[in-house]
Design a protein around this motif. Structure first.
Motif, short mmCIF file in Angstrom:
data_model
loop_
_atom_site.label_atom_id
_atom_site.label_comp_id
_atom_site.label_asym_id
_atom_site.label_seq_id
_atom_site.Cartn_x
_atom_site.Cartn_y
_atom_site.Cartn_z
N LEU A 1 45.31 77.63 43.45
CA LEU A 1 45.24 78.80 44.34
C LEU A 1 44.77 78.31 45.71
O LEU A 1 43.74 77.64 45.80
CB LEU A 1 44.25 79.83 43.78
CG LEU A 1 43.91 81.02 44.67
CD1 LEU A 1 45.13 81.93 44.83
CD2 LEU A 1 42.75 81.81 44.09
N HIS A 2 45.53 78.62 46.73
CA HIS A 2 45.19 78.18 48.08
C HIS A 2 44.88 79.40 48.94
O HIS A 2 45.65 80.35 48.98
CB HIS A 2 46.38 77.41 48.68
CG HIS A 2 46.10 76.84 50.02
ND1 HIS A 2 45.86 75.50 50.22
CD2 HIS A 2 46.00 77.43 51.23
CE1 HIS A 2 45.64 75.29 51.51
NE2 HIS A 2 45.71 76.45 52.14
N ILE A 3 43.73 79.36 49.59
CA ILE A 3 43.35 80.48 50.47
C ILE A 3 43.07 79.91 51.87
O ILE A 3 42.27 78.97 52.01
CB ILE A 3 42.09 81.19 49.93
CG1 ILE A 3 42.38 81.78 48.55
CG2 ILE A 3 41.62 82.27 50.90
CD1 ILE A 3 41.14 82.19 47.79
N HIS A 4 43.69 80.47 52.89
CA HIS A 4 43.42 80.06 54.27
C HIS A 4 42.16 80.81 54.71
O HIS A 4 42.19 82.02 54.91
CB HIS A 4 44.59 80.43 55.19
CG HIS A 4 45.92 79.99 54.65
ND1 HIS A 4 46.21 78.67 54.38
CD2 HIS A 4 47.02 80.69 54.32
CE1 HIS A 4 47.44 78.59 53.92
NE2 HIS A 4 47.95 79.80 53.86
N LEU A 5 41.04 80.10 54.83
CA LEU A 5 39.76 80.76 55.11
C LEU A 5 39.66 81.20 56.57
O LEU A 5 39.18 82.29 56.87
CB LEU A 5 38.60 79.81 54.82
CG LEU A 5 38.30 79.50 53.35
CD1 LEU A 5 37.13 78.53 53.27
CD2 LEU A 5 38.00 80.77 52.58
N ASN B 1 39.96 75.93 58.08
CA ASN B 1 39.54 75.62 56.71
C ASN B 1 40.38 76.28 55.63
O ASN B 1 40.73 77.46 55.73
CB ASN B 1 38.07 76.03 56.53
CG ASN B 1 37.16 75.18 57.37
OD1 ASN B 1 37.11 73.97 57.21
ND2 ASN B 1 36.45 75.81 58.29
N CYS B 2 40.63 75.50 54.60
CA CYS B 2 41.35 75.98 53.44
C CYS B 2 40.44 75.85 52.22
O CYS B 2 39.69 74.88 52.11
CB CYS B 2 42.59 75.13 53.17
SG CYS B 2 43.73 75.09 54.54
N LEU B 3 40.53 76.80 51.33
CA LEU B 3 39.83 76.72 50.05
C LEU B 3 40.89 76.62 48.96
O LEU B 3 41.88 77.36 49.00
CB LEU B 3 38.97 77.97 49.83
CG LEU B 3 38.21 78.02 48.51
CD1 LEU B 3 36.80 78.56 48.76
CD2 LEU B 3 38.89 78.88 47.47
NI NI Z 1 45.29 76.86 54.19
#
Ligand code: NI
Length: 132
Positions: free
Chosen positions: A87-91, A95-97
């Protein structure tokens, strides 16, 4: 089937335990004791290299750092048989989580997590393991 056990415990320790279970919203001591026993046994199990486990790896990285995105994708494709989901979240702007769910022998999960966490540009990395 449930078995009943009786234990003796120093007053001070019991009072600290009661504060703990109140803080963590347990309704009764028994469930808190059961959870602690389970957690202790699990902690021991996830130290055994040849046991199967599920691992959830949490990483944070700056996707603008040179090559980091393609290196992380490369690592994941290399170990595709161990990775159940990502699971990729653009913070924010930089920054990416990412949550990477791994399944396999604990020694393999540890190795893959170490490879990913030690990649240049990864600023946070933590692996949580559980038995299956
Ligand atoms: Ni990202």
């Amino acid at each position: 089937m449930l078995e009943r056990i009786g234990i003796s415990i120093p007053e001070e320790l019991l009072s600290a335990f009661d504060e703990y279970i109140k803080k963590h919203k347990y309704e009764a001591r028994s469930e808190a004791v059961r959870d602690m026993i389970r957690q202790t046994l699990l902690n021991e199990r996830v130290e055994q290299d040849d046991e199967n486990a599920i691992g959830v790896l949490v990483i944070i990285y700056d996707h603008e750092k040179r090559d980091i995105s393609s290196k992380l994708i490369h690592h994941q494709h290399e170990h595709v048989n161990f990775i159940l989901s990502t699971l990729h979240i653009h913070l924010d702007k930089h920054n990416c989580l990412e949550l990477i769910v791994l399944k396999g022998l604990i020694k393999d999960i540890n190795e893959i997590a170490d490879e990913i966490i030690s990649s240049k540009g990864v600023v946070f990395g933590q692996l949580v393991k559980s038995g299956i």
